[in-house]
Write an enzyme that holds these catalytic residues in place. Structure first.
Site, PDB file in Angstrom:
ATOM      1  N   HIS A 252       0.811  -1.193  -0.057  1.00 48.38           N
ATOM      2  CA  HIS A 252      -0.045   0.006   0.026  1.00 48.38           C
ATOM      3  C   HIS A 252       0.974   1.239   0.135  1.00 48.38           C
ATOM      4  O   HIS A 252       0.723   2.266  -0.744  1.00 48.38           O
ATOM      5  CB  HIS A 252      -0.779   0.236   1.253  1.00 48.38           C
TER       6      HIS A 252
ATOM      7  N   ASP B 127      -3.746  -7.870  -6.678  1.00 47.82           N
ATOM      8  CA  ASP B 127      -5.154  -8.228  -7.004  1.00 47.82           C
ATOM      9  C   ASP B 127      -5.391  -8.082  -8.682  1.00 47.82           C
ATOM     10  O   ASP B 127      -5.914  -7.051  -8.950  1.00 47.82           O
ATOM     11  CB  ASP B 127      -5.995  -7.373  -6.309  1.00 47.82           C
TER      12      ASP B 127
HETATM   13  O1  PAF Z   1      -7.856  -4.292  -2.832  1.00 47.03           O
HETATM   14  C1  PAF Z   1      -8.576  -3.732  -1.678  1.00 47.03           C
HETATM   15  O2  PAF Z   1      -8.023  -3.438  -0.592  1.00 47.03           O
HETATM   16  C2  PAF Z   1     -10.034  -3.415  -1.908  1.00 47.03           C
HETATM   17  O3  PAF Z   1     -10.627  -4.674  -2.436  1.00 47.03           O
HETATM   18  C3  PAF Z   1     -10.753  -2.233  -2.346  1.00 47.03           C
HETATM   19  C4  PAF Z   1     -10.163  -1.961  -3.867  1.00 47.03           C
HETATM   20  C5  PAF Z   1     -10.004  -1.145  -1.409  1.00 47.03           C
HETATM   21  C6  PAF Z   1     -12.155  -2.196  -2.470  1.00 47.03           C
HETATM   22  O4  PAF Z   1     -12.799  -2.336  -1.151  1.00 47.03           O
END
Ligand code: PAF
Length: 282
Positions: A41, A154
């Site tokens: 992140h 993802d």
């Molecule tokens: O990847 C994630 O953390 C979640 O799927 C997201 C994109 C924040 C949507 O809730």
């Protein structure tokens, strides 16, 4: 020393905040997250920092993307430490709404998907992408950021969001960054925290099997044979794989053998009670 980010709790405040940045001629980047922030992140935040003038991170454990038997209640919620990490990176705002703000009583609209949402995760988590797409649409419409950042970890989610943004003509560019990995190859994920020490030692095998299978596919021969071999290798290592599949990297359609199209190898597998996903370019 950076200022702490302004904490926004309502979509109205999110809209007002980004509108005021835009009215000053500033560009805005959004990083949608469910919190429990890790270095993957933070890499998204740092890249947004380089690309735009103002950064807003969102933290919301989105109930609609969890199935009834999934880990919604157990999902780690670490808002204070997340906000502290975002502060050190100079993030200007954090949008952390509660469920009633995002889904007030009577909320009745859900985005329906096809294309890249078909198969893979959807075969095992049928509710998942409708929940993701709906909440991401609400976040993008809430803030109208110029860019929004997503990780390739993802991969199917990334393509689903790209397709949705294109189809709904949302005025946000979706920027993707490569998966961030531990030194032993394990893809960073908030769910890695669920792994026991034993499982944590086994977990990097997921990435090794992906790499070995991709190398075998590149070297030639029958795709199905290599995929079966990889699936068996995961089972022998102690995983219960949901899928190990080769797809077109842009559409996620099943590829034709030797077509020369860009390929992506995607996997989801259980290790004990933890479901891990990963993918790589072939
Ligand atoms: O990847 C994630 O953390 C979640 O799927 C997201 C994109 C924040 C949507 O809730």
């Amino acid at each position: 020393m950076n200022h702490p980010p302004v904490l926004l709790r309502t979509l109205t405040d999110l809209r007002a905040n980004t509108a005021s940045w835009h009215s000053e001629g500033l560009t805005v980047g959004m990083i949608p997250t469910m919190g429990a922030l890790h270095d993957g992140h933070l890499a998204l935040v740092e890249e947004a920092r380089r690309r735009v003038d103002r950064v807003v991170a969102t933290i919301f454990v989105n109930p609609t993307q969890f199935g009834p038997k999934e880990d919604f209640t157990a999902y780690p919620r670490t808002e204070a430490s997340d906000v502290a990490k975002l502060a050190t990176l100079g993030v200007e705002a954090v949008f952390a709404p509660n469920a009633a703000e995002m889904y007030p009583p009577g909320h009745a609209t859900t985005i329906s998907l096809a294309g890249p949402a078909l198969g893979l995760e959807t075969d095992y988590r049928p509710h998942f992408f409708a929940g993701v797409a709906t909440v991401v649409a609400k976040l993008l419409l809430g803030g109208f950021p110029d860019i929004a950042m997503f990780g390739e970890k993802d991969y199917q989610q990334l393509l689903v969001v790209r397709q949705m943004v294109k189809d709904l003509r949302l005025p946000t560019e979706i920027v993707a960054l490569p998966t961030v990995r531990e030194p032993d190859g394990l893809a960073l994920s908030s769910r890695n925290a669920y792994l026991s020490p034993d499982e944590r030692r086994t977990a990097p095998k997921l990435a090794s099997v992906l790499n070995e299978t991709a190398a075998a596919i590149r070297a030639g021969g029958d795709h199905a044979h290599h995929l079966r071999h990889g699936f068996n290798a995961l089972e022998s290592a102690g995983f219960r794989p949901d899928y190990l599949e080769l797809r077109n990297a842009e559409t996620l359609a099943s590829p034709a053998e030797s077509s020369g199209e860009p390929l992506r190898l995607l996997v989801a597998a259980w290790l004990g009670k933890t479901r891990l996903i990963d993918n790589i370019a072939v």
